[in-house]
Design an enzyme around this catalytic site. Structure first.
Site, PDB file in Angstrom:
ATOM      1  N   ASP A   2       0.979  -1.033   0.141  1.00  0.00           N
ATOM      2  CA  ASP A   2       0.052  -0.064   0.073  1.00  0.00           C
ATOM      3  C   ASP A   2       0.958   1.235  -0.008  1.00  0.00           C
ATOM      4  O   ASP A   2       1.915   1.329   0.664  1.00  0.00           O
ATOM      5  CB  ASP A   2      -0.839   0.071   1.195  1.00  0.00           C
ATOM      6  CG  ASP A   2      -1.623   1.281   1.671  1.00  0.00           C
ATOM      7  OD1 ASP A   2      -2.483   1.334   0.744  1.00  0.00           O
ATOM      8  OD2 ASP A   2      -1.340   2.133   2.347  1.00  0.00           O
ATOM      9  N   GLU A   9       1.565  -0.499  -4.891  1.00  0.00           N
ATOM     10  CA  GLU A   9       0.538   0.648  -5.347  1.00  0.00           C
ATOM     11  C   GLU A   9       1.491   1.877  -5.493  1.00  0.00           C
ATOM     12  O   GLU A   9       1.852   2.523  -4.374  1.00  0.00           O
ATOM     13  CB  GLU A   9      -0.398   0.821  -4.243  1.00  0.00           C
ATOM     14  CG  GLU A   9      -1.371   1.755  -4.792  1.00  0.00           C
ATOM     15  CD  GLU A   9      -2.509   2.335  -3.641  1.00  0.00           C
ATOM     16  OE1 GLU A   9      -1.615   2.496  -2.555  1.00  0.00           O
ATOM     17  OE2 GLU A   9      -3.545   2.899  -3.816  1.00  0.00           O
TER      18      GLU A   9
END
Ligand SMILES: O=C(/C=C/c1ccc(O)c(O)c1)N[C@@H](Cc1ccc(O)cc1)C(=O)NCCCOc1c(-c2ccc(O)c(O)c2)oc2cc(O)cc(O)c2c1=O
Ligand SMILES: [Ca+2]
Length: 478
Positions: free
Chosen positions: A187, A224
């Site tokens: 993330d 990401e």
């Protein structure tokens, strides 16, 4: 020299966003394994802070690295990984280690941990003030230092250059490898320095051979990095030591199917469009964030059936095309940006029910259970390791292409009928179209397509048909 990452079968992974561990295990055994899905991306497993009304993004505010969330306990998680691996479905964990929580009075976690967030104190790890960057807001995406060293939406920003912080993160990642996980979605990778990430990944173990991974296989790490272009930070800073989410993919394809671009231009779709090298790219149409923040990107939110149709066309194209590792979003219905996942009156997650027609209930969309989607995953398996051949288009939005002699797809993005005799390069015979139906008991429940001795077939997709796609492959041959 790129690590040998363990790349999931190019047959696609599905993001079972906010599903509980026990339910994922069942889905692996009852549906995903039998259908050939390559893997599942699960929601964060680390303990998060409890936020009033339980918005979906509370799971992106860690309070410790204990495996305790509303999706289940450590025991339930381990059991799910074992059952999914046994069903031939790999698990990828969404790991959040750029930051901890924002400021919350009397912060309490989903596993019972507390924290003094105003003073950067997280006894559940433990982390203290020394482990964080000095508080500053991210307010300038043209300044790479600001984006990495300051707070993303007020979330306390860990300093991954510190040995102590690296050690805590590496321990967390290695415990996940021990139970048989195949890799991670990292993330907010854009908000961490590439050199710190490189060091951290280099300290993560090889995959656990007890879960039948090739010996010496490396975790599949996909990062990401939200990069639509135009910012100081580029996706190319991250793809030499891991895979990267290719955010341009969904935008370009949505534009084409929304009529802002012509499908005929997709004959050279891939790196030529400024996308990452195929083997470094994780591709998707929508994700948990774009579904909420980018109305121009196609999502299941089919206020009009038409919208649902062009989402399916975009997903069909993605699964038919060899570029990248395809990920399918599986969502719950929401009517506001912050909407919580389906939950009962005391905040327990409510799992999807599975209807007799294989669709989901209880507020879950289950896009991965749409016939057009799971059948195209099987197309992707059948066409693995072949290229795009015999590209045809009508100069606008009617296109068709083969995948070696394994598959053939046609898409009608125009408002008028698609009626063509085309070379499919498939073996002569009768094939079931896997978009309009299935091959069941040696019968096509949808359209049939006859490929003649020269490999040619009559392809028809009328403008008023429910699906604008026709697809056949060597496993859908009668
Ligand atoms: O909208 C959200 C959450 C979005 C979000 C969450 C997880 C993700 O993986 C993601 O991509 C987005 N969060 C809401 C609500 C919120 C949450 C926490 C907070 O302190 C303040 C507000 C929101 O309005 N956030 C501000 C705009 C979205 O800004 C966020 C981004 C983000 C968005 C666009 C970018 O180009 C980018 O580089 C990062 O990533 C996050 C990652 C996280 O791990 C946790 C976050 O709170 C966020 C996050 O707030
Ligand atoms: Ca950071």
């Amino acid at each position: 020299q790129k690590d040998l990452h363990y790349v999931p079968g190019h047959n696609g992974m599905v993001h079972l966003f906010e599903w509980k561990w026990g339910k994922i295990a069942e889905e692996c055994e009852n549906f995903l394994g039998p259908m050939g899905f390559g893997g599942v991306q699960v929601s964060p497993i680390q303990e998060n802070v409890i936020i009033k009304n339980r918005p979906w993004w509370e799971r992106y505010q860690p309070i410790s690295y204990k495996w305790a969330t509303r999706s289940g306990t450590a025991k339930e998680f381990k059991d799910m990984v074992r059952r999914c691996n046994n069903a031939g479905v790999r698990i990828y964990v969404d790991v959040v280690f750029n930051h901890m929580t924002g400021n919350h009075k009397n912060a309490k976690g989903t596993g019972g941990s507390t924290a003094d967030t105003q003073n950067f104190n997280y006894p559940g790890v433990p982390y203290s003030g020394f482990d964080f960057h000095v508080s500053c807001p991210i307010n300038n995406y043209q300044d790479a230092g600001n984006v990495r060293n300051c707070e993303l939406s007020g979330l306390h920003d860990l300093d991954q250059s510190k040995e102590y912080v690296r050690e805590k993160i590496v321990n967390f990642l290695n415990k996940i490898i021990d139970v048989g996980v195949a890799g991670y979605r990292v993330d907010a990778a854009k908000h961490m320095w590439p050199e710190d990430l490189k060091v951290i990944y280099s300290r993560v173990k090889n995959l656990n051979p007890e879960h039948n991974f090739p010996s010496g296989a490396r975790p599949y790490v996909f990062q990401e990095v939200i990069d639509y272009g135009g910012e100081a930070i580029s996706k190319y800073e991250y793809n030499s030591f891991g895979a990267v989410t290719e955010f341009r993919y969904g935008i370009e394809l949505s534009n084409a199917l929304n009529g802002k671009n012509q499908l005929k231009w997709f004959s050279n779709w891939g790196e030529a469009w400024g996308l990452l090298p195929s083997q470094d790219a994780v591709v998707f149409i929508d994700n948990h964030d774009t579904q909420r923040g980018h109305p121009e990107i196609l999502t299941y939110k089919s206020s009009k059936k038409y919208k649902a149709m062009i989402l399916q066309m975009a997903v069909a194209f993605m699964l038919a095309h060899p570029y990248g590792t395809a990920r399918i979003m599986s969502s719950f219905a929401f009517d506001s940006f912050d909407a919580n996942p389906p939950q009962d009156s005391i905040g327990n997650l409510i799992s999807p029910t599975i209807n007799s027609d294989k669709t989901c209930g209880n507020g879950w969309i289950c896009e991965h259970r749409w016939r057009q989607v799971y059948n195209m995953v099987r197309f992707r398996i059948a066409a693995n390791n072949t290229d795009v051949n015999n590209w045809w288009d009508n100069g606008q939005n009617q296109i068709a292409f083969s995948r070696g002699n394994a598959g053939f797809i046609a898409i009608n993005g125009d408002g008028h009928d698609f009626k063509q005799h085309l070379y499919t390069s498939l073996q002569p015979g009768i094939y079931c179209d896997v978009i309009s139906g299935n091959l069941e008991n040696n019968v096509c429940t949808g359209k049939t397509v006859t490929v003649d001795q020269n490999g040619k077939a009559y392809i028809e997709i009328l403008a008023n048909e429910e699906d604008g796609v026709l697809a056949i492959h060597r496993q859908s041959k009668l």
